[in-house]
Write a protein that holds these residues in place. Structure first.
Motif, PDB file in Angstrom:
ATOM      1  N   PHE A 191       7.248  53.141  10.027  1.00 23.91           N
ATOM      2  CA  PHE A 191       6.192  53.798   9.267  1.00 23.91           C
ATOM      3  C   PHE A 191       5.389  52.675   8.626  1.00 23.91           C
ATOM      4  O   PHE A 191       4.696  51.979   9.326  1.00 23.91           O
ATOM      5  CB  PHE A 191       6.777  54.802   8.273  1.00 23.91           C
ATOM      6  N   VAL A 237      11.628  51.151  10.502  1.00 23.49           N
ATOM      7  CA  VAL A 237      12.742  51.995  10.062  1.00 23.49           C
ATOM      8  C   VAL A 237      13.862  51.915  11.104  1.00 23.49           C
ATOM      9  O   VAL A 237      14.996  51.569  10.788  1.00 23.49           O
ATOM     10  CB  VAL A 237      12.292  53.455   9.856  1.00 23.49           C
ATOM     11  N   ILE A 283       9.958  63.664  15.239  1.00 21.61           N
ATOM     12  CA  ILE A 283       9.348  62.356  15.020  1.00 21.61           C
ATOM     13  C   ILE A 283       9.383  61.639  16.368  1.00 21.61           C
ATOM     14  O   ILE A 283      10.417  61.639  17.037  1.00 21.61           O
ATOM     15  CB  ILE A 283      10.108  61.550  13.944  1.00 21.61           C
ATOM     16  N   ASN A 291      15.117  51.427  -0.162  1.00 19.26           N
ATOM     17  CA  ASN A 291      13.862  51.856  -0.776  1.00 19.26           C
ATOM     18  C   ASN A 291      13.956  53.078  -1.664  1.00 19.26           C
ATOM     19  O   ASN A 291      13.055  53.345  -2.399  1.00 19.26           O
ATOM     20  CB  ASN A 291      12.771  52.040   0.257  1.00 19.26           C
ATOM     21  N   THR A 329      23.191  53.912   4.020  1.00 19.51           N
ATOM     22  CA  THR A 329      22.630  54.142   2.694  1.00 19.51           C
ATOM     23  C   THR A 329      21.340  54.964   2.800  1.00 19.51           C
ATOM     24  O   THR A 329      20.750  55.073   3.871  1.00 19.51           O
ATOM     25  CB  THR A 329      22.317  52.805   1.991  1.00 19.51           C
ATOM     26  N   SER A 330      20.917  55.508   1.676  1.00 21.40           N
ATOM     27  CA  SER A 330      19.716  56.344   1.673  1.00 21.40           C
ATOM     28  C   SER A 330      18.499  55.537   2.108  1.00 21.40           C
ATOM     29  O   SER A 330      18.370  54.378   1.729  1.00 21.40           O
ATOM     30  CB  SER A 330      19.464  56.904   0.281  1.00 21.40           C
ATOM     31  N   GLY A 331      17.660  56.164   2.873  1.00 22.76           N
ATOM     32  CA  GLY A 331      16.415  55.511   3.259  1.00 22.76           C
ATOM     33  C   GLY A 331      16.551  54.560   4.430  1.00 22.76           C
ATOM     34  O   GLY A 331      15.605  53.842   4.757  1.00 22.76           O
ATOM     35  N   THR A 332      17.709  54.552   5.111  1.00 25.33           N
ATOM     36  CA  THR A 332      17.846  53.649   6.253  1.00 25.33           C
ATOM     37  C   THR A 332      17.296  54.250   7.537  1.00 25.33           C
ATOM     38  O   THR A 332      17.208  53.565   8.545  1.00 25.33           O
ATOM     39  CB  THR A 332      19.319  53.273   6.528  1.00 25.33           C
ATOM     40  N   GLY A 333      16.996  55.534   7.531  1.00 23.03           N
ATOM     41  CA  GLY A 333      16.405  56.135   8.723  1.00 23.03           C
ATOM     42  C   GLY A 333      17.328  57.081   9.475  1.00 23.03           C
ATOM     43  O   GLY A 333      17.088  57.382  10.645  1.00 23.03           O
ATOM     44  N   LYS A 334      18.343  57.579   8.790  1.00 20.95           N
ATOM     45  CA  LYS A 334      19.256  58.505   9.461  1.00 20.95           C
ATOM     46  C   LYS A 334      18.541  59.800   9.841  1.00 20.95           C
ATOM     47  O   LYS A 334      18.681  60.289  10.967  1.00 20.95           O
ATOM     48  CB  LYS A 334      20.463  58.820   8.562  1.00 20.95           C
ATOM     49  N   SER A 335      17.768  60.320   8.909  1.00 20.29           N
ATOM     50  CA  SER A 335      17.030  61.553   9.211  1.00 20.29           C
ATOM     51  C   SER A 335      15.983  61.304  10.291  1.00 20.29           C
ATOM     52  O   SER A 335      15.772  62.145  11.169  1.00 20.29           O
ATOM     53  CB  SER A 335      16.350  62.102   7.958  1.00 20.29           C
ATOM     54  N   VAL A 336      15.336  60.141  10.206  1.00 23.91           N
ATOM     55  CA  VAL A 336      14.332  59.812  11.224  1.00 23.91           C
ATOM     56  C   VAL A 336      14.993  59.805  12.605  1.00 23.91           C
ATOM     57  O   VAL A 336      14.471  60.384  13.565  1.00 23.91           O
ATOM     58  CB  VAL A 336      13.665  58.452  10.921  1.00 23.91           C
TER      59      VAL A 336
HETATM   60  N1  LIG Z   1       7.050  61.217   8.023  1.00 25.62           N
HETATM   61  C1  LIG Z   1       7.210  60.020   7.419  1.00 25.62           C
HETATM   62  N2  LIG Z   1       6.140  59.294   7.056  1.00 25.62           N
HETATM   63  C2  LIG Z   1       6.283  58.084   6.457  1.00 25.62           C
HETATM   64  N3  LIG Z   1       7.456  57.526   6.180  1.00 25.62           N
HETATM   65  C3  LIG Z   1       8.570  58.187   6.496  1.00 25.62           C
HETATM   66  C4  LIG Z   1       8.506  59.479   7.134  1.00 25.62           C
HETATM   67  N4  LIG Z   1       9.768  59.913   7.346  1.00 25.62           N
HETATM   68  C5  LIG Z   1      10.573  58.939   6.866  1.00 25.62           C
HETATM   69  N5  LIG Z   1       9.871  57.916   6.360  1.00 25.62           N
HETATM   70  C6  LIG Z   1      10.417  56.696   5.778  1.00 25.62           C
HETATM   71  O1  LIG Z   1      11.419  56.203   6.638  1.00 25.62           O
HETATM   72  C7  LIG Z   1      12.497  55.701   5.895  1.00 25.62           C
HETATM   73  C8  LIG Z   1      13.781  56.358   6.334  1.00 25.62           C
HETATM   74  O2  LIG Z   1      13.778  57.691   5.920  1.00 25.62           O
HETATM   75  P1  LIG Z   1      14.971  58.699   6.207  1.00 25.62           P
HETATM   76  O3  LIG Z   1      15.277  58.735   7.652  1.00 25.62           O
HETATM   77  O4  LIG Z   1      14.605  59.980   5.570  1.00 25.62           O
HETATM   78  O5  LIG Z   1      16.187  58.029   5.424  1.00 25.62           O
HETATM   79  P2  LIG Z   1      17.677  58.577   5.315  1.00 25.62           P
HETATM   80  O6  LIG Z   1      18.516  57.561   5.986  1.00 25.62           O
HETATM   81  O7  LIG Z   1      17.962  58.645   3.846  1.00 25.62           O
HETATM   82  O8  LIG Z   1      17.722  59.911   5.964  1.00 25.62           O
HETATM   83  C9  LIG Z   1      12.169  55.919   4.444  1.00 25.62           C
HETATM   84  O9  LIG Z   1      11.670  54.724   3.935  1.00 25.62           O
HETATM   85  C10 LIG Z   1      11.109  56.966   4.460  1.00 25.62           C
HETATM   86  O10 LIG Z   1      10.225  56.797   3.386  1.00 25.62           O
END
Ligand SMILES: Nc1ncnc2c1ncn2[C@@H]1O[C@H](COP(=O)(O)OP(=O)(O)O)[C@@H](O)[C@H]1O
Ligand SMILES: [Mg+2]
Lengths: 245, 280
Positions: free
Chosen positions: B16, B20, B55, B266, B39-46
């Protein structure tokens, strides 16, 4: 995000709405629900602004009249101000505040709480489900609301002219008809139709691209309202050179 | 392609504002449960979202049963999505729909049209029973009228009602009290056993992950730093894995990482790494 990108994404959204309608993927029930919400829900505020527009133009016009102009011309001033300008524009502003802001906040909340992702993941396209009903409803409802606002505005102008200027209804209507073109109503409703499309399409777009939690919803709702106001003003300004010459 | 591989991430890249994901490779076998820690924000959800096209990766590919999610036609993607269900972190129930309608959204739209209303109600009720909810009590309620734990379970019910072959769970127990966490973890296990579904579970609940998974992966700095069985995870000498697996090591490793300023989290900062370790 750049202005050009918004325009590009709104164009894509528009094409997809048209395609969704063409494929019969939009439920009539949700169009009706949206039309009811937008139309009936906005009616009281539209009526209030229409009444005030009528009174204000009538008073304002009357105040500027000198003895050399016949008073019945006031009828024409009120009718054209209300029908050409105030009816559509004031109604558009009411819809921006009442409908547009709500749509952005609602869809934006769905986006940040992953409800939009959930919809997609469950095989439902947000365009026919969320976007199309709101936009179609806006295109149906706005011309009707503007029609009502026009009628109410002119009528209150008439009443107000009699009460304060002593211009009777016959004189008022005589003046109104004297300078009236049948084209004027079409012009007014065409504006309404364009507003009825741009307000929901901008607000849906701004909702769908929302990210960043509650703060993001707040930010995009504000941006959305600003976009809608500017768009309405620009559309309003481009109408006379395009259609009144 | 190995016929047993169900989900295959190949060199998945996504950035992004900052990178990520930078080259994630993972093959998940049919019927397997893989947990992803990090950890949070590492991109697991992504990463989870790239699985169903929510995505789009900048580079790399994701394949389901050998078919690319990204080089597939629109219809192909829709078919893929039908076989995959995503359980969202905060359930992502539709606010304006009641629980019955929410769970019904888990059914195929084409199927809903042909399904006998009574059969549909039975299926929806059965999936609610499966997640320990009483259909009679919740069916006509709105999501806002339920507790967080109940909402998460409705999210599970919506995911299983359509009998998917793959379920992706995004932090299914985060924010739940220990009792609800245990319930949800047990549900995930029993769903996997009963339906032979392939599962990927993103979680911060290390104990739960080690208990329910065939393999555990650790996402760090855009790649899978560790992938192995729960036993291999417990024996790993990798300081970050140890931080996740053991509380003493957690504190030390986290502190070391702070000193080296290697932690670039982050949303929570280094303190979060410690709290995760301590919970484990
Ligand atoms: N649609 C998006 N647009 C911009 N940045 C994103 C988007 N989705 C996730 N991010 C960024 O990608 C990084 C990983 O997010 P995420 O996968 O949600 O983390 P987590 O591991 O906690 O699930 C974060 O820094 C988040 O801000
Ligand atoms: Mg996440």
């Amino acid at each position: 995000m750049g202005f050009a990108r918004h325009v590009g994404q709104i164009s894509v959204l528009t094409v997809r709405i048209v395609m969704a309608v063409g494929q019969g993927g939009v439920s009539l029930k949700s169009v009706f629900a949206q039309a009811y919400e937008q139309g009936i829900g906005s009616l009281p505020l539209v009526l209030v602004t229409a009444v005030l527009s009528g009174i204000v133009t009538s008073q304002q016009g009357g105040y500027q009249f000198s003895s050399s102009i016949p008073l019945y011309v006031l009828g024409s001033v009120v009718a054209s101000s209300v029908v050409l300008e105030l009816g559509p524009v004031m109604t558009a502003f009411v819809l921006i505040g009442r409908v547009g802001a709500r749509i952005t906040a609602e869809i934006g909340t769905m986006a940040v709480s992953e409800q939009v992702d959930a919809l997609i993941s469950l095989g439902r396209d947000p365009v026919p489900y969320l976007a199309a009903p709101r936009v179609i409803a806006g295109m149906i409802v706005t011309p009707i609301l503007v029609g009502v606002a026009n009628a109410v505005g002119v009528l209150t102008g008439l009443v107000s002219a009699r009460a304060t200027m002593g211009l009777g209804p016959e004189g008022f209507l005589y003046g109104a008809r004297l300078y009236w073109h049948s084209w004027d109503l079409f012009y007014s409703l065409a504006k309404a139709f364009v507003f009825g499309f741009t307000i929901p399409v901008i607000s849906v777009h701004m909702g769908l691209i929302t990210h960043g939690g509650a703060e993001g919803v707040g930010r995009n709702t504000t941006t959305s309202v600003v976009f809608m106001i500017i768009t309405v003003l620009v559309v309003d300004a481009t109408f006379p050179p395009l259609f009144l010459n | 392609m190995d016929p047993e591989v169900t989900i295959e991430y190949e060199n998945v890249h996504k950035r992004f504002d900052t990178p990520v994901l930078s080259g994630v490779n993972l093959s998940v076998m049919r019927g397997e449960t893989v947990s992803i820690l990090g950890t949070s924000g590492t991109g697991k959800s992504v990463l989870l979202k790239t699985t169903i096209g929510l995505i789009t990766p900048d580079r790399g590919d994701v394949r389901i049963d050998g078919e690319s999610v990204y080089h597939s036609t629109r219809l192909g993607l829709r078919d893929l999505r039908r076989t995959v269900r995503y359980v969202f972190q905060y359930a992502a129930l539709f606010d304006s729909l009641n629980i019955y309608e929410n769970v019904a959204m888990g059914l195929d739209p084409a199927e809903i049209k042909t399904l006998d209303p009574q059969v549909m109600l039975d299926r929806i009720a059965a999936s609610l029973v499966n997640v320990n909810l009483e259909p009679a009590k919740v069916l006509s309620k709105l999501p806002a009228e339920l507790s967080g734990g109940m909402r998460k379970r409705v999210g599970l019910a919506r995911a299983i009602v359509g009998e998917p072959r793959i379920i992706l769970y995004d932090e299914p127990v985060t924010g739940l009290d220990p009792v609800n966490s245990a319930t949800v973890n047990r549900l995930i296990m029993s769903i996997a056993e009963r339906t032979k579904v392939t599962s990927i579970v993103v979680t911060h609940d290390v104990e739960g992950a080690l208990e329910m998974s065939h393999r555990v992966a650790l996402l760090d700095n855009g790649t899978l730093r560790f992938i192995g069985t729960p036993d291999e995870f417990r024996r790993s000498e990798d300081p970050l894995v140890m931080a996740f697996a053991d509380r003493r090591a957690a504190a030390e490793a986290a502190l070391k990482l702070i000193e080296h300023d290697a932690y670039d989290d982050n949303d929570a900062g280094p303190a979060h790494a410690i709290s995760i370790g301590v919970r484990a």
